[in-house]
Design an enzyme around this catalytic site. Structure first.
Site, PDB file in Angstrom:
ATOM      1  N   ARG A  27       0.834  -1.206   0.000  1.00 45.26           N
ATOM      2  CA  ARG A  27       0.000   0.000   0.000  1.00 45.26           C
ATOM      3  C   ARG A  27       0.874   1.264   0.000  1.00 45.26           C
ATOM      4  NH1 ARG A  27      -5.299   0.081   2.117  1.00 45.26           N
ATOM      5  NH2 ARG A  27      -4.844   1.892   3.404  1.00 45.26           N
TER       6      ARG A  27
ATOM      7  N   ARG B 103       9.771   5.472  -3.266  1.00 46.29           N
ATOM      8  CA  ARG B 103      10.138   6.423  -4.329  1.00 46.29           C
ATOM      9  C   ARG B 103      11.619   6.741  -4.317  1.00 46.29           C
ATOM     10  NH1 ARG B 103       5.937   9.964  -2.580  1.00 46.29           N
ATOM     11  NH2 ARG B 103       3.991   9.269  -3.522  1.00 46.29           N
TER      12      ARG B 103
ATOM     13  N   ARG C 254      -9.141  -6.054  13.867  1.00 47.92           N
ATOM     14  CA  ARG C 254      -8.326  -5.304  14.806  1.00 47.92           C
ATOM     15  C   ARG C 254      -9.171  -4.156  15.320  1.00 47.92           C
ATOM     16  NH1 ARG C 254      -4.219  -7.484  17.048  1.00 47.92           N
ATOM     17  NH2 ARG C 254      -3.086  -5.509  17.274  1.00 47.92           N
TER      18      ARG C 254
ATOM     19  N   ARG D 137       0.456   5.738  16.463  1.00 47.13           N
ATOM     20  CA  ARG D 137       0.690   7.072  15.909  1.00 47.13           C
ATOM     21  C   ARG D 137      -0.034   8.112  16.733  1.00 47.13           C
ATOM     22  NH1 ARG D 137      -2.299   5.622  10.169  1.00 47.13           N
ATOM     23  NH2 ARG D 137      -4.120   4.664  11.116  1.00 47.13           N
TER      24      ARG D 137
ATOM     25  N   GLU E  62      -3.207   6.733  19.011  1.00 47.44           N
ATOM     26  CA  GLU E  62      -3.980   5.583  18.517  1.00 47.44           C
ATOM     27  C   GLU E  62      -3.294   4.276  18.920  1.00 47.44           C
ATOM     28  OE1 GLU E  62      -4.888   6.210  14.349  1.00 47.44           O
ATOM     29  OE2 GLU E  62      -4.896   4.057  14.012  1.00 47.44           O
TER      30      GLU E  62
ATOM     31  N   TYR F  73     -10.622  -4.336   3.218  1.00 50.75           N
ATOM     32  CA  TYR F  73      -9.804  -3.210   3.655  1.00 50.75           C
ATOM     33  C   TYR F  73      -9.999  -2.059   2.660  1.00 50.75           C
ATOM     34  CZ  TYR F  73      -5.271  -1.592   5.703  1.00 50.75           C
ATOM     35  OH  TYR F  73      -4.263  -0.912   6.356  1.00 50.75           O
TER      36      TYR F  73
ATOM     37  N   ASP G 251     -10.542   1.667   1.125  1.00 50.50           N
ATOM     38  CA  ASP G 251     -10.377   3.097   1.368  1.00 50.50           C
ATOM     39  C   ASP G 251     -11.677   3.800   0.983  1.00 50.50           C
ATOM     40  OD1 ASP G 251      -7.801   3.313   2.407  1.00 50.50           O
ATOM     41  OD2 ASP G 251      -6.886   3.130   0.440  1.00 50.50           O
TER      42      ASP G 251
HETATM   43  P1  FAD Z   1     -18.135   2.426   8.627  1.00 47.89           P
HETATM   44  O1  FAD Z   1     -17.577   3.798   8.554  1.00 47.89           O
HETATM   45  O2  FAD Z   1     -17.555   1.473   9.623  1.00 47.89           O
HETATM   46  O3  FAD Z   1     -19.697   2.552   8.853  1.00 47.89           O
HETATM   47  C1  FAD Z   1     -20.498   1.484   9.289  1.00 47.89           C
HETATM   48  C2  FAD Z   1     -21.586   2.076  10.173  1.00 47.89           C
HETATM   49  O4  FAD Z   1     -22.530   1.059  10.493  1.00 47.89           O
HETATM   50  C3  FAD Z   1     -21.059   2.591  11.502  1.00 47.89           C
HETATM   51  O5  FAD Z   1     -21.559   3.890  11.750  1.00 47.89           O
HETATM   52  C4  FAD Z   1     -21.592   1.592  12.524  1.00 47.89           C
HETATM   53  O6  FAD Z   1     -21.849   2.171  13.794  1.00 47.89           O
HETATM   54  C5  FAD Z   1     -22.866   1.159  11.851  1.00 47.89           C
HETATM   55  N1  FAD Z   1     -23.357  -0.148  12.268  1.00 47.89           N
HETATM   56  C6  FAD Z   1     -22.648  -1.313  12.349  1.00 47.89           C
HETATM   57  N2  FAD Z   1     -23.435  -2.315  12.768  1.00 47.89           N
HETATM   58  C7  FAD Z   1     -24.660  -1.782  12.958  1.00 47.89           C
HETATM   59  C8  FAD Z   1     -25.897  -2.317  13.412  1.00 47.89           C
HETATM   60  N3  FAD Z   1     -26.011  -3.603  13.772  1.00 47.89           N
HETATM   61  N4  FAD Z   1     -26.971  -1.501  13.493  1.00 47.89           N
HETATM   62  C9  FAD Z   1     -26.870  -0.165  13.168  1.00 47.89           C
HETATM   63  N5  FAD Z   1     -25.713   0.395  12.749  1.00 47.89           N
HETATM   64  C10 FAD Z   1     -24.629  -0.410  12.639  1.00 47.89           C
HETATM   65  N6  FAD Z   1      -9.779   5.563   4.094  1.00 47.89           N
HETATM   66  C11 FAD Z   1      -9.230   6.498   3.267  1.00 47.89           C
HETATM   67  O7  FAD Z   1      -9.626   6.583   2.096  1.00 47.89           O
HETATM   68  N7  FAD Z   1      -8.266   7.366   3.728  1.00 47.89           N
HETATM   69  C12 FAD Z   1      -7.799   7.326   4.999  1.00 47.89           C
HETATM   70  O8  FAD Z   1      -6.937   8.123   5.381  1.00 47.89           O
HETATM   71  C13 FAD Z   1      -8.348   6.343   5.872  1.00 47.89           C
HETATM   72  N8  FAD Z   1      -7.905   6.255   7.150  1.00 47.89           N
HETATM   73  C14 FAD Z   1      -8.460   5.318   7.985  1.00 47.89           C
HETATM   74  C15 FAD Z   1      -8.014   5.282   9.306  1.00 47.89           C
HETATM   75  C16 FAD Z   1      -8.578   4.374  10.191  1.00 47.89           C
HETATM   76  C17 FAD Z   1      -8.099   4.342  11.612  1.00 47.89           C
HETATM   77  C18 FAD Z   1      -9.577   3.463   9.733  1.00 47.89           C
HETATM   78  C19 FAD Z   1     -10.182   2.468  10.681  1.00 47.89           C
HETATM   79  C20 FAD Z   1     -10.017   3.490   8.425  1.00 47.89           C
HETATM   80  C21 FAD Z   1      -9.465   4.424   7.538  1.00 47.89           C
HETATM   81  N9  FAD Z   1      -9.915   4.538   6.218  1.00 47.89           N
HETATM   82  C22 FAD Z   1      -9.359   5.478   5.379  1.00 47.89           C
HETATM   83  C23 FAD Z   1     -11.017   3.681   5.707  1.00 47.89           C
HETATM   84  C24 FAD Z   1     -12.391   4.355   5.853  1.00 47.89           C
HETATM   85  O9  FAD Z   1     -12.642   4.581   7.226  1.00 47.89           O
HETATM   86  C25 FAD Z   1     -13.457   3.408   5.266  1.00 47.89           C
HETATM   87  O10 FAD Z   1     -13.187   3.130   3.917  1.00 47.89           O
HETATM   88  C26 FAD Z   1     -14.889   3.939   5.358  1.00 47.89           C
HETATM   89  O11 FAD Z   1     -15.135   4.722   6.487  1.00 47.89           O
HETATM   90  C27 FAD Z   1     -15.831   2.745   5.358  1.00 47.89           C
HETATM   91  O12 FAD Z   1     -17.177   3.160   5.357  1.00 47.89           O
HETATM   92  P2  FAD Z   1     -18.303   2.099   5.699  1.00 47.89           P
HETATM   93  O13 FAD Z   1     -19.609   2.832   5.591  1.00 47.89           O
HETATM   94  O14 FAD Z   1     -18.104   0.878   4.910  1.00 47.89           O
HETATM   95  O15 FAD Z   1     -18.023   1.651   7.210  1.00 47.89           O
HETATM   96  N1  UDP Z   2       3.706   0.853   7.641  1.00 49.78           N
HETATM   97  C1  UDP Z   2       4.883   0.750   8.336  1.00 49.78           C
HETATM   98  N2  UDP Z   2       5.405   1.848   8.937  1.00 49.78           N
HETATM   99  C2  UDP Z   2       4.802   3.063   8.875  1.00 49.78           C
HETATM  100  C3  UDP Z   2       3.588   3.173   8.152  1.00 49.78           C
HETATM  101  C4  UDP Z   2       3.061   2.048   7.561  1.00 49.78           C
HETATM  102  O1  UDP Z   2       5.453  -0.329   8.426  1.00 49.78           O
HETATM  103  O2  UDP Z   2       5.317   4.033   9.463  1.00 49.78           O
HETATM  104  C5  UDP Z   2       3.159  -0.373   7.030  1.00 49.78           C
HETATM  105  C6  UDP Z   2       2.226  -1.126   7.964  1.00 49.78           C
HETATM  106  O3  UDP Z   2       2.443  -2.507   7.750  1.00 49.78           O
HETATM  107  C7  UDP Z   2       0.858  -0.751   7.459  1.00 49.78           C
HETATM  108  C8  UDP Z   2       1.109  -0.622   5.965  1.00 49.78           C
HETATM  109  O4  UDP Z   2       2.419  -0.072   5.868  1.00 49.78           O
HETATM  110  O5  UDP Z   2      -0.114  -1.742   7.755  1.00 49.78           O
HETATM  111  C9  UDP Z   2       0.114   0.221   5.215  1.00 49.78           C
HETATM  112  O6  UDP Z   2       0.122   1.521   5.767  1.00 49.78           O
HETATM  113  P1  UDP Z   2      -1.129   2.456   5.632  1.00 49.78           P
HETATM  114  O7  UDP Z   2      -0.751   3.798   6.147  1.00 49.78           O
HETATM  115  O8  UDP Z   2      -1.663   2.333   4.262  1.00 49.78           O
HETATM  116  O9  UDP Z   2      -2.123   1.765   6.660  1.00 49.78           O
HETATM  117  P2  UDP Z   2      -3.585   2.191   7.127  1.00 49.78           P
HETATM  118  O10 UDP Z   2      -3.394   2.918   8.414  1.00 49.78           O
HETATM  119  O11 UDP Z   2      -4.212   3.020   6.038  1.00 49.78           O
HETATM  120  O12 UDP Z   2      -4.243   0.881   7.307  1.00 49.78           O
END
Ligand code: FAD
Ligand code: UDP
Length: 367
Positions: free
Chosen positions: A170, A174, A247, A279, A300, A349, A351
């Site tokens: 992911r 570079r 997780r 982080r 986090e 997984y 985005d």
């Molecule tokens: P969710 O956002 O999980 O929404 C699901 C919803 O359903 C929640 O509100 C939950 O409460 C609700 N729900 C679940 N079960 C029930 C139930 N039984 N009844 C009623 N409600 C329910 N993507 C990026 O593109 N860029 C990023 O920088 C990025 N950073 C991330 C960092 C973290 C820490 C995480 C965890 C994810 C990150 N993502 C990022 C991914 C991004 O969060 C997801 O792609 C996106 O939010 C998924 O949307 P979703 O609607 O599928 O799920």
């Molecule tokens: N990663 C790492 N060191 C860092 C940042 C990322 O080893 O400082 C690795 C780690 O295995 C992670 C993967 O790169 O699961 C992908 O990183 P990304 O930031 O895409 O993870 P996200 O938080 O979006 O799941």
């Protein structure tokens, strides 16, 4: 009666809801949390949009996804360039000439490639089959040991040698002095926060908060012809085939009134195992130029999911992929009218841009 009932008000559910409304359908959204937005929810603290569930940067190469979200939010020009702190030493991310220069003192791409190739050869890896081997092949052992191993093992809770190689792919590697974390044509963060974007997507829909669909399934399923479920697919079937692995994360948020610039960057990754968190995020830096009197920091922590925790990341290894497929088949057989979607419903997984595209595809299929 409604045409659609959507369980979950995250990005996936909100896009489906908007598309359905656009076609004149009636929609009710059921959300178990006390707010809309799922994991992209942001809340305003001291004039700063705080990313309550971790850093969310919208980045994509898919023009359609970018144009779609821009209908509901104005984006800033934030470019993610996190730094890594390894025992107090700061390195630039992703792996670029800045990182190689700091690690080895090399100045040219050729020198950097030579170092990496020498370390790869010394490790004897020819055909990388797991994350550890993949990482050493891509960036050499020094970077693996200092910037990857500790961070990855904290994030996933298992040795890098037992993780799939795709996770590390992911990240860009570079051989230029470019510290943009993403290889994306379009990137930014909604100026008014993600919650406002979700509010606009949900305009015209009925929303019921603090309501777990699974706890009120009998009453709710009779409310609509079509159900879209965006929660955990294994929970929907009461884990009858077994539990999928996730997780979970714990976010520790601190409002700091004695400084307005604590760490000088939006994201700092702590890559040593000695630091318990992965982080820390200083939210105001997601909005370059934002002037505030105070600052908000979130640390986090990652751990194994158990019943009752929030599931954040699916663990897409062989065992879980097979189990998810078994649930998918069960869903097709037992409840063909319920559609499972999003990060939890499809156990992927995803985005945000992928979620938007997938939700648009699904909307087309069911309309
Ligand atoms: P969710 O956002 O999980 O929404 C699901 C919803 O359903 C929640 O509100 C939950 O409460 C609700 N729900 C679940 N079960 C029930 C139930 N039984 N009844 C009623 N409600 C329910 N993507 C990026 O593109 N860029 C990023 O920088 C990025 N950073 C991330 C960092 C973290 C820490 C995480 C965890 C994810 C990150 N993502 C990022 C991914 C991004 O969060 C997801 O792609 C996106 O939010 C998924 O949307 P979703 O609607 O599928 O799920
Ligand atoms: N990663 C790492 N060191 C860092 C940042 C990322 O080893 O400082 C690795 C780690 O295995 C992670 C993967 O790169 O699961 C992908 O990183 P990304 O930031 O895409 O993870 P996200 O938080 O979006 O799941």
């Amino acid at each position: 009666m409604y045409d659609y009932l959507i369980a979950g008000s995250g990005l996936f559910g909100a896009v489906i809801a908007h598309e359905a409304k656009k076609q004149g359908k009636s929609v009710i959204v059921i959300e178990k949390r006390n707010h809309i937005g799922g994991n992209i929810y942001t809340e305003n603290i001291n004039g700063i949009h705080v990313h309550t569930y971790g850093a969310h940067i919208f980045h994509t190469n898919i023009k359609r996804a970018w144009e779609y979200v821009n209908q509901f939010a104005e984006f800033n020009r934030f470019t993610n360039s996190p730094i890594a702190d390894f025992n107090g030493e700061i390195y630039s991310l992703p792996f670029s000439m800045y990182t190689f220069n700091k690690m080895w003192g090399v100045k040219t791409p050729e020198e950097a490639r030579e170092r990496i190739e020498a370390q790869r050869k010394e490790s004897g890896i020819t055909n990388p089959s797991n994350l550890e081997e993949q990482a050493i092949s891509l960036v050499g052992r020094d970077i693996y040991e200092r910037l990857i191993k500790g961070y990855t093992e904290k994030q996933w809770g298992r040795p890098c040698s037992e993780l799939p190689a795709f996770i590390i792919k992911r990240l860009p590697v570079r051989f230029t002095y470019d510290n943009n974390y993403f290889n994306a044509l379009y990137q930014g963060i909604p100026i008014d926060g993600y919650t406002s974007m979700i509010e606009k997507l949900l305009e015209g829909c009925d929303v019921r908060l603090n309501c777990d669909y699974l706890e009120h399934r009998n009453e709710l399923e009779s409310l609509a012809e079509k159900i879209i479920f965006t929660g955990q697919i294994d929970a929907y079937f009461d884990y009858e085939l077994g539990t999928l692995e996730y997780r979970t994360l714990r976010f520790e948020t601190e409002i700091m009134n004695d400084t307005n610039n604590f760490q000088g960057n939006a994201v700092v990754n702590y890559t040593s195992k000695d630091v318990p968190y992965m982080r820390s995020i200083e939210h105001k830096h997601f909005y370059p130029g934002l002037e505030t009197d105070s600052t908000v920091l979130t640390r986090e922590y990652s751990s194994a999911w158990k019943a009752g925790d929030e599931p954040y990341y699916p663990v897409n290894d062989d065992r879980n992929t097979k189990l998810y497929e078994a649930y998918r088949q069960l869903a097709l057989k037992r409840c063909p009218d319920v559609l499972f979607g999003g990060r939890l419903g499809e156990y992927k997984y995803y985005d945000m841009d992928q979620v938007v595209i997938r939700a648009l595809e699904v909307s087309n299929q069911i309309s």
